[in-house]
Design a protein around this motif. Structure first.
Motif, PDB file in Angstrom:
ATOM      1  N   LYS A 123      -6.442  13.255  -9.568  1.00 27.65           N
ATOM      2  CA  LYS A 123      -5.346  12.381  -9.125  1.00 27.65           C
ATOM      3  C   LYS A 123      -4.903  12.731  -7.713  1.00 27.65           C
ATOM      4  O   LYS A 123      -4.553  11.848  -6.923  1.00 27.65           O
ATOM      5  N   LEU A 168      -0.028  17.096 -10.515  1.00 31.64           N
ATOM      6  CA  LEU A 168      -1.125  16.125 -10.621  1.00 31.64           C
ATOM      7  C   LEU A 168      -2.438  16.871 -10.837  1.00 31.64           C
ATOM      8  O   LEU A 168      -2.590  18.005 -10.404  1.00 31.64           O
ATOM      9  N   ASP A 173      -3.033  14.205   6.602  1.00 31.12           N
ATOM     10  CA  ASP A 173      -4.054  13.317   6.046  1.00 31.12           C
ATOM     11  C   ASP A 173      -4.064  11.937   6.691  1.00 31.12           C
ATOM     12  O   ASP A 173      -4.954  11.146   6.415  1.00 31.12           O
ATOM     13  N   GLY A 174      -3.041  11.644   7.495  1.00 31.58           N
ATOM     14  CA  GLY A 174      -3.120  10.385   8.232  1.00 31.58           C
ATOM     15  C   GLY A 174      -2.005   9.383   7.976  1.00 31.58           C
ATOM     16  O   GLY A 174      -2.099   8.235   8.396  1.00 31.58           O
ATOM     17  N   LEU A 175      -0.947   9.825   7.272  1.00 36.31           N
ATOM     18  CA  LEU A 175       0.209   8.944   7.125  1.00 36.31           C
ATOM     19  C   LEU A 175       1.119   9.217   8.325  1.00 36.31           C
ATOM     20  O   LEU A 175       1.322  10.369   8.676  1.00 36.31           O
ATOM     21  N   GLU A 192     -12.359   5.332  -3.366  1.00 38.87           N
ATOM     22  CA  GLU A 192     -12.262   6.400  -4.381  1.00 38.87           C
ATOM     23  C   GLU A 192     -13.638   6.821  -4.875  1.00 38.87           C
ATOM     24  O   GLU A 192     -13.776   7.850  -5.516  1.00 38.87           O
ATOM     25  N   ILE A 197       1.415   4.259  -2.870  1.00 39.88           N
ATOM     26  CA  ILE A 197       1.252   5.696  -2.639  1.00 39.88           C
ATOM     27  C   ILE A 197       2.408   6.461  -3.270  1.00 39.88           C
ATOM     28  O   ILE A 197       2.208   7.434  -3.995  1.00 39.88           O
ATOM     29  N   MET A 209      -6.025   7.190  -1.030  1.00 40.58           N
ATOM     30  CA  MET A 209      -5.130   6.081  -0.678  1.00 40.58           C
ATOM     31  C   MET A 209      -4.538   6.293   0.709  1.00 40.58           C
ATOM     32  O   MET A 209      -4.455   5.358   1.510  1.00 40.58           O
ATOM     33  N   ILE A 210      -4.142   7.520   0.998  1.00 35.86           N
ATOM     34  CA  ILE A 210      -3.539   7.797   2.311  1.00 35.86           C
ATOM     35  C   ILE A 210      -4.581   7.616   3.423  1.00 35.86           C
ATOM     36  O   ILE A 210      -4.312   7.025   4.452  1.00 35.86           O
ATOM     37  N   LYS A 211      -5.772   8.127   3.170  1.00 33.09           N
ATOM     38  CA  LYS A 211      -6.821   8.036   4.199  1.00 33.09           C
ATOM     39  C   LYS A 211      -7.493   6.674   4.201  1.00 33.09           C
ATOM     40  O   LYS A 211      -8.368   6.420   5.033  1.00 33.09           O
ATOM     41  N   GLN A 212      -7.130   5.840   3.245  1.00 33.78           N
ATOM     42  CA  GLN A 212      -7.711   4.504   3.100  1.00 33.78           C
ATOM     43  C   GLN A 212      -9.238   4.558   3.070  1.00 33.78           C
ATOM     44  O   GLN A 212      -9.932   3.889   3.842  1.00 33.78           O
ATOM     45  N   SER A 233       3.009  10.165 -12.370  1.00 38.68           N
ATOM     46  CA  SER A 233       2.454  11.248 -13.186  1.00 38.68           C
ATOM     47  C   SER A 233       3.415  12.424 -13.277  1.00 38.68           C
ATOM     48  O   SER A 233       3.059  13.487 -13.752  1.00 38.68           O
ATOM     49  N   GLU A 245      -7.296  11.129  -5.526  1.00 31.67           N
ATOM     50  CA  GLU A 245      -7.078   9.671  -5.496  1.00 31.67           C
ATOM     51  C   GLU A 245      -5.944   9.333  -4.527  1.00 31.67           C
ATOM     52  O   GLU A 245      -6.033   8.373  -3.760  1.00 31.67           O
ATOM     53  N   LEU A 246      -4.893  10.161  -4.585  1.00 34.92           N
ATOM     54  CA  LEU A 246      -3.767   9.950  -3.678  1.00 34.92           C
ATOM     55  C   LEU A 246      -4.206  10.122  -2.219  1.00 34.92           C
ATOM     56  O   LEU A 246      -3.867   9.314  -1.354  1.00 34.92           O
ATOM     57  N   ASN A 247      -5.004  11.165  -1.974  1.00 33.11           N
ATOM     58  CA  ASN A 247      -5.500  11.383  -0.618  1.00 33.11           C
ATOM     59  C   ASN A 247      -6.367  10.219  -0.151  1.00 33.11           C
ATOM     60  O   ASN A 247      -6.311   9.830   1.013  1.00 33.11           O
ATOM     61  N   ASN A 307       0.633  15.104   3.807  1.00 35.94           N
ATOM     62  CA  ASN A 307       0.538  13.641   3.924  1.00 35.94           C
ATOM     63  C   ASN A 307       0.332  13.235   5.376  1.00 35.94           C
ATOM     64  O   ASN A 307      -0.479  12.365   5.690  1.00 35.94           O
ATOM     65  N   LYS A 336       2.263   6.404  -7.022  1.00 35.56           N
ATOM     66  CA  LYS A 336       1.206   7.295  -7.522  1.00 35.56           C
ATOM     67  C   LYS A 336       1.740   8.722  -7.672  1.00 35.56           C
ATOM     68  O   LYS A 336       1.429   9.422  -8.631  1.00 35.56           O
ATOM     69  N   HIS A 378       0.829  -1.201   0.000  1.00 35.18           N
ATOM     70  CA  HIS A 378       0.000   0.000   0.000  1.00 35.18           C
ATOM     71  C   HIS A 378       0.870   1.261   0.000  1.00 35.18           C
ATOM     72  O   HIS A 378       0.629   2.200  -0.759  1.00 35.18           O
TER      73      HIS A 378
END
Lengths: 267, 296
Positions: free
Chosen positions: B93, B89, A105-107, B106, A7, B100-103, A14, B96-98, A102, A10, A3
């Motif tokens: 996108k 981005l 946001d919870g990492l 989407e 990240i 993924m971080i916040k699980q 791009s 989408e990344l956020n 990041n 991702k 996971h």
């Protein structure tokens, strides 16, 4: 784990600079590795101009098992390009302040670092696979006989190559985290080996036993220079466990310093 | 009511500067909590500590009664200072990344993009967005995980009046859904309009905390003018007058407790004077804010 790697990928996939630098790296790696014969031919022509004959077929550059060590040593020179890519990736997180977001946001900070380390692992692994494939192909083309024993000889250089790359990328990541600015980090990354060798030259006069423990030296000399063997010189054609231990230790130190710095900083 | 956030003696020193000094407060579920204070009063530093990006020097805080972890942060939507995204981005996108971080799924992305009215520009790169769009994308990202708590730090900073109005409507819409909102802002008018409670920070110290509803209570000020010579004397004779002030051709009468503008109007009428202008002024948050800062 996967996971976290996703990240980071991702963020990278791009980003045009990532593809440009990554593409250049892998193209140079591929072309460079595959063009050794051309280099030998050029060498032979040059020698001929001086009236000497050089039989390039007697230089087993691409013969199993020589091909492995030759390719790996040459490919090791290009790790600096990959390191620049890592520096850009981490310093971007500081200049865009996305590291901060990041975490908001919870990492966790450790997860953030792990996502970067996993990318280092992945890039190192891709390089290893690529050199393996090129080595296998060119070896099969140029080797006079495809002897299984010869083909698997010296393949222990692959784990060493992986370690060399991963340690150097860990170093680049740490510099990026400590310095936080792309330009300055890249300059220091490029100058560090020079600075280290100046210090090493001084140290050599007093405590020469310390020399193998220097970080850049231990990385760059993990895989010995193979080409003197074609000039009938003795080379070290194996990996010393002691050198491996030193490089592993530096890898752990680099990543741990990154972790400490990230954990304690206000971001 | 359950405390969403509880802060005890939170302190942050940057070298010799005390950015946040011994702040304790509680935010309860469903409150829209305004954090006020001049620039550099420690609002963002406090929020930074609550969101794990600034390490506290001392003190502690709990979210939902639990010790703060990065897992808990995933349940909180936060925008601190200004929007932060990867410029290369697209909006989509980035979200989408956020996600993924916040699980979080989407599938939430179209919903929040719709809410902030960015669906049409979602595939454009973030760096091409206007400031208002960036702010809206930040709010969309904060709402992505359907958080129970939303932290907004100066969400209307740098926006034009239209943009400010849009964001204010958005906050009201979100607050109406029963979310707890912590809002740091200089725009006192805005805080008065949307907040239920507010706290004031001054040089890192908490100097006031209370409900916004209490602000209007207490003494009233009445603005009066009339076409008579001796209005000043008449007003002084009125039993409900506490003090008088002349401003722009009209008198500002501060009333005693229990007296209202209608009493003054009645009094003047009995004296045979008809007021040409009579305006009741409740105390604004702005006035209270300045008083609080001055008195502390």
């Amino acid at each position: 784990m996967l996971h976290l790697l996703k990240i980071d990928l991702k963020k990278m996939t791009s980003y045009r600079t990532f593809w440009v630098i990554g593409g250049l790296y892998f193209i140079t790696l591929g072309l460079g590795a595959a063009s050794g014969m051309e280099f030998l031919k050029w060498l032979a022509r040059t020698f001929e101009d001086f009236g000497t004959n050089l039989n390039i077929n007697r230089i087993p550059l691409y013969h199993f098992p020589d091909v492995w060590m030759n390719l790996i040593w040459c490919a090791g020179l290009l790790k600096i390009v990959l390191a620049v890519l890592i520096v850009i990736s981490i310093t971007n997180e500081y200049t865009y302040r996305t590291l901060r977001q990041n975490v908001i946001d919870g990492l966790s900070r450790a997860e953030f670092l792990l996502s970067k380390i996993l990318t280092n692992v992945m890039l190192s692994a891709i390089s290893v696979v690529m050199i393996f494939v090129i080595g296998l192909l060119t070896g099969m083309i140029y080797s006079p006989s495809l002897d299984w024993d010869k083909m698997i000889t010296d393949t222990e250089f692959f784990p060493a190559y992986f370690l060399e790359l991963f340690c150097f990328l860990s170093f680049a990541l740490m510099l990026g985290i400590l310095i936080q600015r792309a330009g300055l980090t890249i300059i220091i990354l490029l100058l560090f080996p020079a600075i280290e060798s100046i210090i090493a030259a001084k140290v050599d006069n007093y405590v020469p036993s310390l020399i193998p423990y220097f970080p850049m030296r231990s990385i760059w000399y993990l895989i010995p220079w193979p080409f003197p063997r074609y000039a009938f010189q003795e080379i070290q054609d194996y990996i010393k466990w002691g050198s491996v231990a030193i490089v592993v230790a530096w890898t752990v130190i680099f990543n741990y310093v990154s972790y400490l710095k990230l954990k304690r900083a206000d971001i | 009511m359950e405390a969403v956030l509880s802060i005890k003696n939170l302190t942050k020193h940057f070298g010799r500067i005390k950015a946040v000094n011994n702040v304790s407060l509680e935010v309860k579920a469903g409150q829209v909590f305004g954090m006020l204070g001049p620039n550099g009063s420690g609002k963002t530093t406090t929020l930074g500590m609550l969101m794990g990006v600034v390490n506290p020097t001392a003190g502690e805080f709990t979210w939902f009664g639990e010790q703060p972890t990065h897992e808990i942060r995933k349940k909180i939507g936060a925008v601190l200072e200004h929007p932060i995204f990867y410029p290369y981005l697209s909006g989509q996108k980035n979200l989408e990344l956020n996600a993924m971080i916040k699980q979080c799924p989407e599938a939430n992305i179209p919903k929040v993009l719709e809410l902030v009215e960015l669906s049409e520009r979602k595939d454009d790169k973030y760096r091409t967005y206007s400031l208002g769009m960036k702010q809206r994308l930040a709010i969309a990202s904060a709402l992505l995980n359907d958080p129970t708590v939303l932290i907004l730090d100066e969400p209307t900073n740098g926006l034009d009046p239209m943009g400010i109005a849009e964001i204010r409507e958005l906050i009201k819409k979100i607050a109406a859904n029963g979310k707890t909102i912590i809002l740091a802002s200089h725009l006192l008018d805005e805080v008065q309009k949307v907040c239920t409670h507010f706290a004031v920070l001054k040089r890192g110290t908490l100097v006031h905390i209370g409900p916004v509803g209490d602000v209007g209570k207490g003494e009233e000020t009445v603005e009066v003018s009339a076409e008579v010579e001796n209005l000043n004397e008449l007003l002084l004779a009125f039993a409900g007058t506490s003090s008088i002030d002349r401003e722009n051709g009209s008198y500002h009468v501060v009333m005693r407790e229990g007296f209202h503008s209608k009493d003054l109007n009645k009094f003047l009428f009995e004296k045979g004077v008809v007021a040409s202008h009579l305006l009741t002024k409740k105390k604004t948050l702005e006035k209270q804010f300045i008083e609080i800062l001055a008195s502390s």
